[in-house]
Design a protein around this motif. Structure first.
Motif, PDB file in Angstrom:
ATOM      1  N   PRO A   1      43.326  40.557  35.856  1.00  0.00           N
ATOM      2  CA  PRO A   1      44.371  40.152  35.752  1.00  0.00           C
ATOM      3  C   PRO A   1      45.270  40.052  34.844  1.00  0.00           C
ATOM      4  CG  PRO A   1      43.362  38.290  36.185  1.00  0.00           C
ATOM      5  CD  PRO A   1      42.245  39.537  35.460  1.00  0.00           C
ATOM      6  N   LYS A   2      46.498  40.691  34.524  1.00  0.00           N
ATOM      7  CA  LYS A   2      47.810  40.153  33.819  1.00  0.00           C
ATOM      8  C   LYS A   2      47.010  39.133  32.298  1.00  0.00           C
ATOM      9  CE  LYS A   2      51.616  42.754  34.590  1.00  0.00           C
ATOM     10  NZ  LYS A   2      52.969  41.921  35.002  1.00  0.00           N
ATOM     11  N   ASN A   3      46.825  37.939  32.761  1.00  0.00           N
ATOM     12  CA  ASN A   3      45.951  36.992  32.199  1.00  0.00           C
ATOM     13  C   ASN A   3      44.514  37.584  31.079  1.00  0.00           C
ATOM     14  OD1 ASN A   3      47.675  35.600  32.371  1.00  0.00           O
ATOM     15  ND2 ASN A   3      47.695  34.237  33.628  1.00  0.00           N
ATOM     16  N   TYR A   4      44.506  37.954  32.183  1.00  0.00           N
ATOM     17  CA  TYR A   4      43.123  38.738  31.638  1.00  0.00           C
ATOM     18  C   TYR A   4      42.139  39.779  31.617  1.00  0.00           C
ATOM     19  CZ  TYR A   4      42.175  33.600  32.347  1.00  0.00           C
ATOM     20  OH  TYR A   4      42.038  31.783  32.738  1.00  0.00           O
ATOM     21  N   PRO A   5      43.208  40.352  30.803  1.00  0.00           N
ATOM     22  CA  PRO A   5      43.443  42.133  30.767  1.00  0.00           C
ATOM     23  C   PRO A   5      42.277  43.038  30.553  1.00  0.00           C
ATOM     24  CG  PRO A   5      44.829  41.172  28.508  1.00  0.00           C
ATOM     25  CD  PRO A   5      44.222  40.226  29.346  1.00  0.00           C
ATOM     26  N   SER A   6      41.135  42.443  30.228  1.00  0.00           N
ATOM     27  CA  SER A   6      39.838  42.879  30.583  1.00  0.00           C
ATOM     28  C   SER A   6      38.734  42.654  30.725  1.00  0.00           C
ATOM     29  CB  SER A   6      39.738  43.796  28.764  1.00  0.00           C
ATOM     30  OG  SER A   6      39.277  42.190  28.386  1.00  0.00           O
ATOM     31  N   ARG A   7      37.634  43.188  31.586  1.00  0.00           N
ATOM     32  CA  ARG A   7      36.378  43.148  31.805  1.00  0.00           C
ATOM     33  C   ARG A   7      35.803  42.035  30.998  1.00  0.00           C
ATOM     34  NH1 ARG A   7      33.616  44.959  36.299  1.00  0.00           N
ATOM     35  NH2 ARG A   7      33.059  43.542  36.960  1.00  0.00           N
TER      36      ARG A   7
ATOM     37  N   ILE B   1      37.348  22.477  37.532  1.00  0.00           N
ATOM     38  CA  ILE B   1      36.867  23.492  38.756  1.00  0.00           C
ATOM     39  C   ILE B   1      36.998  24.700  39.699  1.00  0.00           C
ATOM     40  CG2 ILE B   1      34.415  25.391  38.610  1.00  0.00           C
ATOM     41  CD1 ILE B   1      33.447  22.559  37.804  1.00  0.00           C
ATOM     42  N   LEU B   2      37.010  24.063  40.546  1.00  0.00           N
ATOM     43  CA  LEU B   2      37.698  24.644  42.023  1.00  0.00           C
ATOM     44  C   LEU B   2      39.096  25.163  42.387  1.00  0.00           C
ATOM     45  CD1 LEU B   2      36.303  22.516  44.973  1.00  0.00           C
ATOM     46  CD2 LEU B   2      35.390  24.969  44.189  1.00  0.00           C
ATOM     47  N   GLU B   3      40.119  24.287  41.129  1.00  0.00           N
ATOM     48  CA  GLU B   3      41.681  25.072  41.857  1.00  0.00           C
ATOM     49  C   GLU B   3      41.898  25.592  40.245  1.00  0.00           C
ATOM     50  OE1 GLU B   3      45.988  22.703  41.727  1.00  0.00           O
ATOM     51  OE2 GLU B   3      44.200  20.846  40.805  1.00  0.00           O
ATOM     52  N   ASP B   4      41.331  25.640  39.534  1.00  0.00           N
ATOM     53  CA  ASP B   4      40.730  26.862  38.177  1.00  0.00           C
ATOM     54  C   ASP B   4      40.248  28.598  38.800  1.00  0.00           C
ATOM     55  OD1 ASP B   4      42.219  25.865  36.146  1.00  0.00           O
ATOM     56  OD2 ASP B   4      40.280  26.473  34.558  1.00  0.00           O
ATOM     57  N   ALA B   5      39.334  28.055  39.115  1.00  0.00           N
ATOM     58  CA  ALA B   5      38.470  29.271  40.067  1.00  0.00           C
ATOM     59  C   ALA B   5      39.896  30.193  41.095  1.00  0.00           C
ATOM     60  CB  ALA B   5      37.504  28.830  41.113  1.00  0.00           C
ATOM     61  N   ILE B   6      40.219  29.238  41.874  1.00  0.00           N
ATOM     62  CA  ILE B   6      41.231  29.463  43.380  1.00  0.00           C
ATOM     63  C   ILE B   6      42.590  30.222  42.249  1.00  0.00           C
ATOM     64  CG2 ILE B   6      42.606  28.957  45.157  1.00  0.00           C
ATOM     65  CD1 ILE B   6      40.522  26.633  45.377  1.00  0.00           C
ATOM     66  N   ALA B   7      42.885  30.178  41.194  1.00  0.00           N
ATOM     67  CA  ALA B   7      44.323  29.999  40.892  1.00  0.00           C
ATOM     68  C   ALA B   7      43.557  31.719  40.201  1.00  0.00           C
ATOM     69  CB  ALA B   7      44.819  29.171  39.392  1.00  0.00           C
ATOM     70  N   LEU B   8      42.305  31.549  39.579  1.00  0.00           N
ATOM     71  CA  LEU B   8      41.859  32.908  39.069  1.00  0.00           C
ATOM     72  C   LEU B   8      41.547  34.452  40.063  1.00  0.00           C
ATOM     73  CD1 LEU B   8      40.412  34.912  36.846  1.00  0.00           C
ATOM     74  CD2 LEU B   8      37.929  33.684  37.529  1.00  0.00           C
ATOM     75  N   LEU B   9      41.226  33.461  41.159  1.00  0.00           N
ATOM     76  CA  LEU B   9      41.522  34.853  42.255  1.00  0.00           C
ATOM     77  C   LEU B   9      42.698  35.115  43.136  1.00  0.00           C
ATOM     78  CD1 LEU B   9      39.483  36.079  44.210  1.00  0.00           C
ATOM     79  CD2 LEU B   9      40.053  34.194  45.894  1.00  0.00           C
ATOM     80  N   ASN B  10      43.622  33.957  42.150  1.00  0.00           N
ATOM     81  CA  ASN B  10      45.433  34.591  42.725  1.00  0.00           C
ATOM     82  C   ASN B  10      45.491  35.319  41.885  1.00  0.00           C
ATOM     83  OD1 ASN B  10      47.710  33.512  44.449  1.00  0.00           O
ATOM     84  ND2 ASN B  10      48.420  33.556  42.262  1.00  0.00           N
ATOM     85  N   ASP B  11      45.677  34.893  40.422  1.00  0.00           N
ATOM     86  CA  ASP B  11      45.500  36.147  39.743  1.00  0.00           C
ATOM     87  C   ASP B  11      45.402  37.776  39.421  1.00  0.00           C
ATOM     88  OD1 ASP B  11      47.326  34.695  38.381  1.00  0.00           O
ATOM     89  OD2 ASP B  11      45.647  34.089  36.480  1.00  0.00           O
ATOM     90  N   VAL B  12      43.762  37.607  39.987  1.00  0.00           N
ATOM     91  CA  VAL B  12      42.914  38.870  40.743  1.00  0.00           C
ATOM     92  C   VAL B  12      43.589  39.806  41.152  1.00  0.00           C
ATOM     93  CG1 VAL B  12      40.845  39.622  41.040  1.00  0.00           C
ATOM     94  CG2 VAL B  12      40.615  38.297  39.415  1.00  0.00           C
ATOM     95  N   ILE B  13      44.279  39.079  42.188  1.00  0.00           N
ATOM     96  CA  ILE B  13      44.241  39.936  43.599  1.00  0.00           C
ATOM     97  C   ILE B  13      46.266  40.069  43.903  1.00  0.00           C
ATOM     98  CG2 ILE B  13      45.506  38.916  46.263  1.00  0.00           C
ATOM     99  CD1 ILE B  13      42.649  37.322  46.537  1.00  0.00           C
ATOM    100  N   PHE B  14      47.112  39.457  43.591  1.00  0.00           N
ATOM    101  CA  PHE B  14      48.334  39.408  43.451  1.00  0.00           C
ATOM    102  C   PHE B  14      48.911  39.757  41.937  1.00  0.00           C
ATOM    103  CE2 PHE B  14      47.714  36.045  46.757  1.00  0.00           C
ATOM    104  CZ  PHE B  14      47.856  37.330  47.985  1.00  0.00           C
ATOM    105  N   HIS B  15      48.211  39.964  40.240  1.00  0.00           N
ATOM    106  CA  HIS B  15      48.913  39.946  39.361  1.00  0.00           C
ATOM    107  C   HIS B  15      48.265  40.759  38.564  1.00  0.00           C
ATOM    108  CE1 HIS B  15      51.539  36.436  40.109  1.00  0.00           C
ATOM    109  NE2 HIS B  15      50.674  35.765  40.316  1.00  0.00           N
ATOM    110  N   PRO B  16      48.207  41.641  38.372  1.00  0.00           N
ATOM    111  CA  PRO B  16      46.794  42.563  37.799  1.00  0.00           C
ATOM    112  C   PRO B  16      47.215  42.920  36.776  1.00  0.00           C
ATOM    113  CG  PRO B  16      48.178  43.679  40.430  1.00  0.00           C
ATOM    114  CD  PRO B  16      48.444  42.535  40.330  1.00  0.00           C
ATOM    115  N   ASN B  17      47.198  43.690  36.322  1.00  0.00           N
ATOM    116  CA  ASN B  17      46.867  44.073  34.809  1.00  0.00           C
ATOM    117  C   ASN B  17      47.996  45.627  35.262  1.00  0.00           C
ATOM    118  OD1 ASN B  17      47.380  44.162  32.493  1.00  0.00           O
ATOM    119  ND2 ASN B  17      44.973  45.585  31.734  1.00  0.00           N
ATOM    120  N   SER B  18      49.003  45.562  35.219  1.00  0.00           N
ATOM    121  CA  SER B  18      50.543  46.126  35.082  1.00  0.00           C
ATOM    122  C   SER B  18      51.304  45.987  34.548  1.00  0.00           C
ATOM    123  CB  SER B  18      50.756  46.315  36.365  1.00  0.00           C
ATOM    124  OG  SER B  18      51.807  44.996  37.144  1.00  0.00           O
ATOM    125  N   SER B  19      52.468  46.928  34.307  1.00  0.00           N
ATOM    126  CA  SER B  19      54.036  47.087  33.558  1.00  0.00           C
ATOM    127  C   SER B  19      54.860  47.616  33.759  1.00  0.00           C
ATOM    128  CB  SER B  19      53.801  46.459  31.583  1.00  0.00           C
ATOM    129  OG  SER B  19      53.017  48.061  31.813  1.00  0.00           O
TER     130      SER B  19
END
Length: 432
Positions: free
Chosen positions: A56-62, A108-126
């Motif tokens: 996602p945007k926050n982690y924009p590479s594999r 951990i759980l809150e971090d993980a859920i937030a990460l999944l939210n990023d992957v789904i709703f905030h992909p690497n885009s501009s």
């Protein structure tokens, strides 16, 4: 056998399924996006998992995404697409360590859920587009995947069988999409479709593990939200188009430069996961070709040495039974005859009590084995969403145990041969 507890509620524009299970040391979070299969969108949907898992945007590479996952005690993320009945499903799965079992760890759980939210709703885009370089690379990856099907002759034969059998039905659409669509797909129009999908697809999110229900509701509610219309509780299931061949099955023979021919036969079961007869159909498939002790394997492969493999499988939500075999090209007529004889024997009730009890036990063990894995439990529970019908895994197991011989014969009478597909060699008998 312990019953599976599932609480379903509607929050933040999706259905949340909370599945408490103390058996596992991890928490599994799975998001499933569902929409009717469509020729206009299938290739874009096939490409999206490739794009989303690059970060996602926050982690924009594999690499950056993997570092983040490693920091979450080795969390595992996977994304893929598939079809069930006449629906296309995109699944995002995240497995993370349960903080309950890690001393002095609470985030951990809150971090993980937030990460999944990023992957789904905030992909690497501009600028309302996926990153061009990333888009072109993953488009090429999908192209290679589409072409790889042609080299896997068993997959290719199955694809061609469905092409012919389900012509003019949504189920015939290729789950990996079409190479000819890729030229017209851009980083902009694919991102535009992604935004539509995020807004309009049916979304079901499953959380499975050992957790406090109220605490998990709060965590999910805080960290996973989408803007969409109201979730409908009573959605009609996608109507399945059916174009049966009538009395005479369609026969398709195609030739390639191959040594082993593929003989695949498609049947209409006129029964799906939503029907009361489904447990009997499961048993029918097990006896016909679902296991190494089944009629196809023993009679076609073992007794007559006519096949390198012979098996069958159900498409539970479309109502198809598919029979597969790999044969010598010259054995087509004989192999087909013996395969069809097994179906006739089943319709005539030529099944012993010992066959019945053995297969029921094998199916039950297979289901119990599936339920030994968190993802397996979630997939079984999701079958109910696809079918728009409540049939819990434990209830399915109970019903399979109760299936009687006459019920198997009865469900067999509804099964109709639709299409016979042979992929054979350029030389040999078929040229005559």
């Amino acid at each position: 056998m312990e019953a599976i507890s599932e609480e379903v509620l509607q929050i933040n524009g999706y259905n949340l399924h909370l599945v408490q299970n103390q058996k596992f040391k991890t928490v599994n979070i799975v998001a499933k996006f569902k929409a009717p299969l469509s020729r206009d969108t299938i290739t874009k949907r096939a490409l999206l998992p490739y794009l989303l898992k690059q970060g996602p945007k926050n982690y924009p590479s594999r690499k950056e995404l993997q570092i983040k996952l490693d920091n979450l005690y080795g969390a595992v993320l996977s994304i893929d697409g598939g079809k069930k009945g006449e629906n296309h499903i995109i699944s995002l799965r995240l497995e993370v360590a349960n903080q309950k079992f890690i001393p002095n760890e609470t985030g951990i759980l809150e971090d993980a859920i937030a990460l999944l939210n990023d992957v789904i709703f905030h992909p690497n885009s501009s600028n309302n587009a996926f990153q061009p370089q990333l888009f072109d690379r993953e488009k090429n990856t999908l192209k290679q995947k589409i072409n790889a099907i042609k080299d896997d002759k068993m997959s290719f034969a199955n694809m061609r069988l469905i092409d012919e059998m389900c012509k003019d039905e949504a189920y015939s659409l290729h789950v990996h999409g079409y190479e000819e669509d890729l030229n017209s797909m851009t980083a902009e129009n694919t991102f535009e479709y992604y935004q539509k999908l995020i807004r309009e697809d049916d979304l079901d999110i499953y959380v499975l593990g050992d957790f406090d229900i109220e605490e998990m509701k709060q965590l999910i509610s805080r960290n996973l939200e989408r803007q969409s219309q109201e979730v409908s509780q009573d959605k009609e299931k996608t109507k399945s188009d059916t174009n049966s061949q009538g009395d005479k099955p369609l026969e398709i023979i195609e030739k390639q430069n191959i040594q082993q021919a593929k003989l695949h036969i498609g049947y209409r079961t006129n029964c799906t996961y939503a029907d009361n007869e489904y447990p009997a159909l499961q048993v029918f498939n097990g006896i016909l070709g679902g296991f190494p002790s089944s009629k196809l394997f023993i009679n076609v492969r073992e007794k007559n040495s006519l096949a390198y493999y012979a098996s069958s499988k159900l498409e539970s939500h479309k109502g198809l039974l598919l029979v597969f075999s790999g044969i010598a090209p010259d054995d087509y007529e004989k192999a087909r005859e013996i395969m069809e004889l097994q179906m006739t024997a089943m319709k005539n009730g030529e099944i012993t009590e010992s066959e019945l009890s053995e297969i029921k036990e094998l199916i039950v063990n297979q289901l119990l084995e599936t339920m030994d894995h968190p993802q397996g439990i979630i997939e079984l529970l999701y079958q109910q969403v696809i079918a728009n019908n409540e049939l819990k895994p434990t209830e399915l197991i109970h019903k399979i145990k109760q299936v009687k011989l006459e019920e198997v014969s009865q469900v067999a009478t509804k099964i109709e041969q639709d299409t016979v597909y042979l992929l054979t060699t350029n030389g040999g008998k078929q040229d005559e």
